[in-house]
Write a protein that holds these residues in place. Structure first.
Motif, PDB file in Angstrom:
ATOM      1  N   SER A  23      50.220  52.715  35.791  1.00  0.00           N
ATOM      2  CA  SER A  23      49.894  51.385  35.910  1.00  0.00           C
ATOM      3  C   SER A  23      49.614  51.209  37.199  1.00  0.00           C
ATOM      4  O   SER A  23      50.672  51.647  38.243  1.00  0.00           O
ATOM      5  N   PRO A  24      48.860  50.197  37.745  1.00  0.00           N
ATOM      6  CA  PRO A  24      47.874  49.615  37.011  1.00  0.00           C
ATOM      7  C   PRO A  24      46.624  50.427  36.689  1.00  0.00           C
ATOM      8  O   PRO A  24      46.479  51.448  37.662  1.00  0.00           O
ATOM      9  N   ASP A  25      45.761  50.268  35.889  1.00  0.00           N
ATOM     10  CA  ASP A  25      44.546  50.914  35.667  1.00  0.00           C
ATOM     11  C   ASP A  25      43.430  50.029  35.711  1.00  0.00           C
ATOM     12  O   ASP A  25      43.560  48.746  35.287  1.00  0.00           O
ATOM     13  N   LEU A  26      42.225  50.667  36.401  1.00  0.00           N
ATOM     14  CA  LEU A  26      41.234  50.088  36.609  1.00  0.00           C
ATOM     15  C   LEU A  26      40.078  50.500  35.863  1.00  0.00           C
ATOM     16  O   LEU A  26      39.862  51.769  35.877  1.00  0.00           O
ATOM     17  N   VAL A  27      39.373  49.766  34.949  1.00  0.00           N
ATOM     18  CA  VAL A  27      37.940  50.146  34.426  1.00  0.00           C
ATOM     19  C   VAL A  27      36.877  49.408  34.573  1.00  0.00           C
ATOM     20  O   VAL A  27      37.146  48.212  34.784  1.00  0.00           O
ATOM     21  N   ILE A  28      35.796  49.893  34.237  1.00  0.00           N
ATOM     22  CA  ILE A  28      34.414  49.099  34.044  1.00  0.00           C
ATOM     23  C   ILE A  28      34.183  49.329  32.560  1.00  0.00           C
ATOM     24  O   ILE A  28      34.058  50.305  32.117  1.00  0.00           O
ATOM     25  N   GLU A  29      34.041  47.953  32.116  1.00  0.00           N
ATOM     26  CA  GLU A  29      33.937  47.912  30.562  1.00  0.00           C
ATOM     27  C   GLU A  29      32.354  47.491  30.421  1.00  0.00           C
ATOM     28  O   GLU A  29      31.920  46.460  31.110  1.00  0.00           O
ATOM     29  N   ASP A  85      27.587  41.699  22.975  1.00  0.00           N
ATOM     30  CA  ASP A  85      27.087  40.140  23.182  1.00  0.00           C
ATOM     31  C   ASP A  85      28.437  39.196  22.640  1.00  0.00           C
ATOM     32  O   ASP A  85      28.381  38.059  22.950  1.00  0.00           O
ATOM     33  N   GLN A  86      29.243  39.829  22.047  1.00  0.00           N
ATOM     34  CA  GLN A  86      30.345  39.059  21.415  1.00  0.00           C
ATOM     35  C   GLN A  86      31.630  39.213  22.381  1.00  0.00           C
ATOM     36  O   GLN A  86      32.545  38.838  21.990  1.00  0.00           O
ATOM     37  N   GLY A  87      31.323  40.014  23.467  1.00  0.00           N
ATOM     38  CA  GLY A  87      32.264  39.992  24.503  1.00  0.00           C
ATOM     39  C   GLY A  87      33.282  41.417  24.414  1.00  0.00           C
ATOM     40  O   GLY A  87      34.199  41.569  24.924  1.00  0.00           O
ATOM     41  N   ARG A  88      33.116  42.149  23.528  1.00  0.00           N
ATOM     42  CA  ARG A  88      33.940  43.340  22.884  1.00  0.00           C
ATOM     43  C   ARG A  88      33.304  44.575  23.758  1.00  0.00           C
ATOM     44  O   ARG A  88      32.105  44.675  23.849  1.00  0.00           O
ATOM     45  N   PRO A  89      34.372  45.256  23.996  1.00  0.00           N
ATOM     46  CA  PRO A  89      33.992  46.606  24.920  1.00  0.00           C
ATOM     47  C   PRO A  89      33.343  47.459  24.177  1.00  0.00           C
ATOM     48  O   PRO A  89      33.663  47.801  22.943  1.00  0.00           O
ATOM     49  N   VAL A  90      31.939  47.985  24.476  1.00  0.00           N
ATOM     50  CA  VAL A  90      31.466  49.223  23.760  1.00  0.00           C
ATOM     51  C   VAL A  90      31.601  50.573  24.619  1.00  0.00           C
ATOM     52  O   VAL A  90      30.903  51.489  24.156  1.00  0.00           O
ATOM     53  N   ASN A  91      31.706  50.427  25.715  1.00  0.00           N
ATOM     54  CA  ASN A  91      31.775  51.646  26.713  1.00  0.00           C
ATOM     55  C   ASN A  91      32.798  51.283  27.908  1.00  0.00           C
ATOM     56  O   ASN A  91      32.627  50.149  28.471  1.00  0.00           O
ATOM     57  N   ILE A 128      34.975  44.398  35.376  1.00  0.00           N
ATOM     58  CA  ILE A 128      36.006  45.200  35.866  1.00  0.00           C
ATOM     59  C   ILE A 128      37.167  44.632  35.289  1.00  0.00           C
ATOM     60  O   ILE A 128      37.482  43.420  35.419  1.00  0.00           O
ATOM     61  N   ARG A 129      38.148  45.339  34.721  1.00  0.00           N
ATOM     62  CA  ARG A 129      39.341  44.955  34.066  1.00  0.00           C
ATOM     63  C   ARG A 129      40.330  45.754  34.418  1.00  0.00           C
ATOM     64  O   ARG A 129      40.529  47.018  34.769  1.00  0.00           O
ATOM     65  N   LEU A 130      41.566  45.279  34.951  1.00  0.00           N
ATOM     66  CA  LEU A 130      42.740  45.735  35.400  1.00  0.00           C
ATOM     67  C   LEU A 130      43.804  45.481  34.276  1.00  0.00           C
ATOM     68  O   LEU A 130      44.134  44.445  33.761  1.00  0.00           O
ATOM     69  N   SER A 131      44.438  46.607  33.973  1.00  0.00           N
ATOM     70  CA  SER A 131      45.489  46.616  32.721  1.00  0.00           C
ATOM     71  C   SER A 131      46.760  47.312  33.439  1.00  0.00           C
ATOM     72  O   SER A 131      46.742  48.132  34.366  1.00  0.00           O
TER      73      SER A 131
END
Length: 172
Positions: free
Chosen positions: A96-102, A106-112, A153-156
């Motif tokens: 942690s922290p982890d950085l990803v590109i999601e 259309d519903q805002g759910r990650p597909v990749n 970009i999401r930080l977790s």
């Protein structure tokens, strides 16, 4: 009688190459970058009121972010505040922290999801722990990728009591 021959050596003469001006420039630029990142982190710690929008608590953590303008450099900088909403001390996982590109649908759910490496990570506390009801801060510098319309970009960040369910925030 002849004097003894000096011992033979296979060592070649050592040549020292002077550092090139570009090496010195790179080191100076890196030093300035670290100073800027650390300064931005210290400024954020001194003014916690700048963190106004917080995520909902998830497994005892909630997050807020502040983007810091970086002019003339090839990186983006985000300052993340992490608040412990529990009465227990929490230890962050080593990754942690982890950085990803999601990529989202259309519903805002990650597909990749693709990992995004950060250039530098600076923490307000080097122990990797956060005290009960405490706040800790991270400065995350990363190369800004070219994003598609459906990418973010999401930080977790996760702690050892909920390592499989990190708390995350979308960086702007």
């Amino acid at each position: 009688s002849q004097p003894p021959n000096p011992p033979r050596t296979n060592d070649e003469p050592k040549t020292v190459t002077p550092t090139s001006p570009s090496d010195e420039t790179d080191r100076k630029k890196e030093s300035e970058t670290l100073a800027y990142i650390r300064g931005a982190l210290q400024q954020a710690i001194k003014q916690p009121g700048q963190f106004k929008q917080w995520t909902r608590p998830s497994h005892g953590l909630k997050l807020s972010q502040m983007s810091v303008p970086v002019v003339g450099h090839s990186y983006s900088l985000a300052i993340i505040a992490i608040k412990n909403t529990t009465n227990d001390s929490l230890k962050f996982t080593p990754t942690s922290p982890d950085l990803v590109i999601e990529m989202v649908n259309d519903q805002g759910r990650p597909v990749n999801i693709e990992s995004l490496k950060y250039l530098h990570l600076e923490a307000s506390d080097s122990t990797g722990a956060i005290p009960p009801q405490g706040t800790t801060y991270y400065a995350v510098a990363y190369s800004p990728p070219v994003l598609g319309a459906n990418q973010q970009i999401r930080l977790s960040i996760a702690h050892s009591n909920a390592a499989d369910q990190p708390t995350s925030i979308i960086l702007n």
